[in-house]
Enzyme design. Structure first.
Site, mmCIF file in Angstrom:
data_model
loop_
_atom_site.group_PDB
_atom_site.id
_atom_site.type_symbol
_atom_site.label_atom_id
_atom_site.label_comp_id
_atom_site.label_asym_id
_atom_site.label_seq_id
_atom_site.Cartn_x
_atom_site.Cartn_y
_atom_site.Cartn_z
ATOM 1 C CD GLU A 66 -2.887 1.038 2.434
ATOM 2 O OE1 GLU A 66 -2.999 -0.042 3.045
ATOM 3 O OE2 GLU A 66 -3.648 2.006 2.619
ATOM 4 C CG ASN A 111 -7.780 2.362 5.391
ATOM 5 O OD1 ASN A 111 -8.657 1.566 5.085
ATOM 6 N ND2 ASN A 111 -7.293 2.445 6.617
ATOM 7 C CG ASN A 211 -9.442 -1.147 1.436
ATOM 8 O OD1 ASN A 211 -9.054 -2.314 1.521
ATOM 9 N ND2 ASN A 211 -9.313 -0.277 2.434
ATOM 10 C CD GLU A 212 -10.418 -2.616 5.807
ATOM 11 O OE1 GLU A 212 -10.290 -1.522 6.374
ATOM 12 O OE2 GLU A 212 -9.814 -3.642 6.164
ATOM 13 C CE1 TYR A 283 -3.691 -6.572 8.573
ATOM 14 C CE2 TYR A 283 -5.873 -5.575 8.477
ATOM 15 C CZ TYR A 283 -4.632 -5.820 7.903
ATOM 16 O OH TYR A 283 -4.331 -5.321 6.660
ATOM 17 C CD GLU A 334 -6.267 -4.817 3.966
ATOM 18 O OE1 GLU A 334 -6.109 -4.568 5.181
ATOM 19 O OE2 GLU A 334 -6.690 -3.992 3.143
ATOM 20 C CD GLN A 391 0.121 -2.782 3.645
ATOM 21 O OE1 GLN A 391 0.965 -2.206 2.987
ATOM 22 N NE2 GLN A 391 -0.982 -2.143 4.076
HETATM 23 O O1 AHR Z 1 -3.235 -2.849 5.975
HETATM 24 C C1 AHR Z 1 -3.438 -1.703 6.727
HETATM 25 C C2 AHR Z 1 -4.862 -1.187 6.623
HETATM 26 O O2 AHR Z 1 -5.736 -2.112 7.234
HETATM 27 C C3 AHR Z 1 -5.409 -1.044 5.235
HETATM 28 O O3 AHR Z 1 -5.090 0.187 4.677
HETATM 29 C C4 AHR Z 1 -6.879 -1.168 5.438
HETATM 30 O O4 AHR Z 1 -7.538 -1.742 4.334
HETATM 31 C C5 AHR Z 1 -7.020 -2.009 6.687
HETATM 32 O O5 AHR Z 1 -7.868 -1.403 7.603
#
Ligand code: AHR
Length: 541
Positions: A66, A111, A211-212, A283, A334, A391
């Site tokens: 990113e 993001n 994205n999201e 995450y 992700e 990432q």
């Molecule tokens: O990977 C970091 C962030 O986590 C990304 O920008 C977003 O998509 C997620 O909230």
């Protein structure tokens, strides 16, 4: 940083009781692995090469870059560095990613993408604007853009997974980027690419539709129905430009969202017919959801499996409602451990270029969980076709750079094993493991096993996580049908200190070591895995 961060949202949701409770993570979900009798019984693995899932999609072990912190600038691109080539690409990073053989890389966000104008990042570098990236409050110089990314991908041997701005961006601009990338010539945007010196189209196949978009932290956040309609329109226009593209709609940002699964259903009700896949994000951390209990933490890959099952169920529900012949695949685009660098200065770019953001330092226990997450992806490879470790460089990453070189973090190793050894198809295993109890939760298996079999090369790889923090565990393979003849590779990641990590000063604190090669007796193979360990064993016939 935007005032309303993902982290703040999560905290509020937790207070309201909507975040992942132990029950949400694990409750009522039966594991593929069944209990063995007796707490000290060996883990029995019954395996038969004739029982496999469909061939693995190589994109199951992709990654993500990113425009965030030092991922691009100072990570993959650093003109003027003694380590860079004439294009400004860091040669050490390029070689490392090429050597890893990462199959697909998601880009440019995250993001970031929801406020990104792709036109700012193409054409003569001197004319590209310096802009404020509102997602991370950073300065974006646009010196690295779509064409640099694709050129870099070609050099490392990865395919691009291009993210589209469906926040401030329009479906028309999304289709224009497909035209810029994929049409050979004779149209406004394809001719612009040619003016930029690139005659051959990039032929980008995989695209993320935003994205999201379910997250209130996201630029352009909207309701599920609004997003579903916008995604359908973007997909329609993109397919008019290139009917061969593979399109991924934005699913929920994770089970912590109050709209989890509702969002997915409502989105798909609008755009099911136009897309090929649905995204999942997740995450993990050893504080927020586990209260620092490592025994719990190392079982969190099982909650990833629950998330996959629930999301697939929503896809299939909408498929049924629509009487559609098409089954969507999942893009877990992700996933990683990320919990230390989620607030304050770690997410605030302070209007700097390439600030140090999300520079998470990974320890041994994080690497063990990443191993478990790889096992979970393998066990779900019939449905998950694309997945991205988020990432790749500097930002929540297996690879970290400084001005003199790069460092492999602990999580680098399980990820590299997946890329190197998970080949062919995942094997459907029957695993009987002794279990342990975590207060307030289900019984959890000590030993987590996944395996792949490559029918062409006849290689068979097994990935074993031992969640027992204090005891070695015996594992017994019972070969059915045929048994492989020799062990060709055997490595283990373990250590006494679960909190140990690598640094530029001590880069070898957590690294794999050779693991004693197990030997076979008839149709059985027995070996012991040390406590707190993740190992890979590869046999060949
Ligand atoms: O990977 C970091 C962030 O986590 C990304 O920008 C977003 O998509 C997620 O909230």
């Amino acid at each position: 940083m935007t005032s309303f961060t993902r982290r703040r949202f999560l905290q509020q949701a937790a207070t309201a009781g909507a975040a992942c409770s132990a029950n949400l993570m694990f409750g009522g979900f039966s594991w593929a692995q069944t209990p063995a009798s007796g707490a000290n019984a060996p883990t029995r693995v019954y395996l038969d090469f004739r029982r496999t899932f469909p061939p693995l999609d190589r994109n199951l072990f992709g990654s993500f870059l990113e425009h965030l912190g030092r991922a691009i600038y100072g990570g993959v691109y650093e003109p003027g560095s003694k380590l860079s080539d004439p294009n400004g690409f860091r040669k050490d990073v390029l070689d490392e990613v090429k050597h890893l053989a990462v199959p697909i890389i998601r880009y440019p966000g995250g993001n970031f993408v929801s406020g990104y104008r792709w036109q700012d990042g193409v054409g003569p570098k001197k004319d590209r604007p310096r802009v404020l990236d509102k997602a991370w409050d950073s300065i974006e110089t646009n010196q690295f853009g779509t064409n640099e990314f694709i050129a870099w991908c070609r050099l490392v041997g990865a395919a691009p997974l291009m993210g589209l701005n469906l926040g401030t961006g329009t479906p028309e601009q999304a289709a224009a980027l497909v035209e810029y990338c994929n049409v050979e010539k004779g149209t406004r945007w394809s001719d612009l690419r040619r003016e930029h010196g690139i005659a051959e189209p990039h032929r980008v196949q995989h695209w993320c539709l935003g994205n999201e978009m379910d997250g209130p932290w996201q630029i352009g956040h909207m309701s599920a129905t609004e997003y579903g309609l916008k995604a359908a329109d973007a997909a329609r226009q993109m397919r008019y430009v290139d009917h061969g593209v593979q399109l991924v709609a934005c699913g929920s940002s994770g089970p912590f969202m109050p709209t989890y699964l509702e969002w997915d259903r409502e989105v798909l009700e609008q755009c099911y017919d136009y897309v090929d896949g649905l995204s999942l994000h997740r995450y993990f951390g050893n504080t927020r959801e586990t209260n620092g209990d490592t025994a719990k933490y190392l079982a969190m890959n099982l909650s990833m499996e629950r998330q996959i099952a629930e999301t697939a169920a929503v896809c299939d529900y909408v498929q049924g409602r629509k009487r559609s012949a098409k089954k969507l695949w999942l893009s877990f685009d992700e996933w990683n451990v990320w919990y230390r660098t989620t607030s304050g200065d770690a997410v605030d770019g302070k209007r700097q270029e390439a600030p140090h953001l999300l520079e998470e330092v990974y320890n041994l226990e994080d690497a063990l969980l990443v191993g478990g997450l790889i096992n979970s992806l393998l066990r779900n490879s019939d449905r998950v076709k694309v997945a991205c470790l988020a990432q790749l460089v500097n930002v929540i990453a297996p690879i970290v750079t400084n001005s003199n070189g790069l460092l492999r973090q602990t999580i680098f190793y399980p990820y590299s094993w997946a890329l190197q050894f998970a080949r062919g198809a995942a094997v459907k295993l029957l695993v009987e493991s002794p279990q342990y109890e975590v207060p307030g939760m289900d019984h959890l298996p000590y030993v987590d096993v996944a395996a792949t079999y490559n029918a062409e090369s006849k290689d068979f790889s097994v990935f074993v996580l031992n969640r027992d923090l204090s005891k070695a565990r015996e594992v017994e393979f019972l070969w059915e049908g045929s048994a492989p003849s020799r062990v060709v590779e055997s490595q283990i990641l373990t250590g006494d200190d679960l909190k140990a990590f690598n640094s530029f000063e001590a880069p070898q604190r957590v690294t794999p070591r050779p693991f004693e090669k197990p030997s076979r007796s008839g149709m059985r193979t027995r070996f012991e895995v040390p406590p707190r360990s993740y190992s890979i064993i590869q046999w060949s016939s």
